[in-house]
Design a protein around this motif. Structure first.
Motif, PDB file in Angstrom:
ATOM      1  N   UNK A  75      30.625 122.903  58.492  1.00 15.67           N
ATOM      2  CA  UNK A  75      31.481 121.718  58.467  1.00 15.67           C
ATOM      3  C   UNK A  75      32.960 122.111  58.489  1.00 15.67           C
ATOM      4  N   UNK A  76      33.284 123.164  57.791  1.00 17.82           N
ATOM      5  CA  UNK A  76      34.668 123.641  57.753  1.00 17.82           C
ATOM      6  C   UNK A  76      35.105 124.132  59.134  1.00 17.82           C
ATOM      7  N   UNK A  77      34.239 124.861  59.826  1.00 20.30           N
ATOM      8  CA  UNK A  77      34.556 125.355  61.172  1.00 20.30           C
ATOM      9  C   UNK A  77      34.711 124.189  62.131  1.00 20.30           C
ATOM     10  N   UNK A  78      33.814 123.201  62.044  1.00 18.59           N
ATOM     11  CA  UNK A  78      33.922 122.010  62.902  1.00 18.59           C
ATOM     12  C   UNK A  78      35.257 121.307  62.661  1.00 18.59           C
ATOM     13  N   UNK A  79      35.642 121.183  61.408  1.00 15.86           N
ATOM     14  CA  UNK A  79      36.895 120.532  61.047  1.00 15.86           C
ATOM     15  C   UNK A  79      38.091 121.297  61.623  1.00 15.86           C
ATOM     16  N   UNK A  80      38.040 122.625  61.511  1.00 19.45           N
ATOM     17  CA  UNK A  80      39.152 123.464  62.003  1.00 19.45           C
ATOM     18  C   UNK A  80      39.265 123.435  63.517  1.00 19.45           C
ATOM     19  N   UNK A  81      38.152 123.189  64.222  1.00 21.00           N
ATOM     20  CA  UNK A  81      38.162 123.170  65.685  1.00 21.00           C
ATOM     21  C   UNK A  81      38.520 121.799  66.267  1.00 21.00           C
ATOM     22  N   UNK A  82      38.762 120.824  65.429  1.00 18.63           N
ATOM     23  CA  UNK A  82      39.120 119.487  65.937  1.00 18.63           C
ATOM     24  C   UNK A  82      40.552 119.457  66.447  1.00 18.63           C
TER      25      UNK A  82
END
Length: 82
Positions: A75-82
């Motif tokens: 979830x953290x990686x998805x958030x950072x890639x937004x």
């Protein structure tokens, strides 16, 4: 604060009041880690609460003072890639 001497075999004795506070007994497991300035002893946990998802996980990594599960990391990686 307690000051203890390290024995010949690298052993230290954890004071009884600390053992009692953390509900530790003979044979219990502890995790030993370190940072640049500290040696850190923590009661071993069989499960962790993820700081991101709030869910209990058996697999987590410690980042700073928080535990993060694999799901939380995704979830953290998805958030950072937004």
């Amino acid at each position: 604060m307690h000051t203890k001497r390290i024995g010949n075999l690298g052993r230290i004795v954890i004071p009884k009041d600390i053992m009692d506070r953390f509900q530790l007994g003979a044979g219990d497991l502890i995790d030993i880690s370190s940072n640049e300035t500290q040696i850190i002893l923590e009661p071993h946990r069989e499960s962790y609460v993820c700081a991101i998802t709030g869910k209990v996980s058996k697999e987590a990594v410690k980042i700073g003072e928080a535990w993060v599960s694999k799901e939380g990391l995704k979830k953290l990686i998805e958030y950072m890639n937004q």
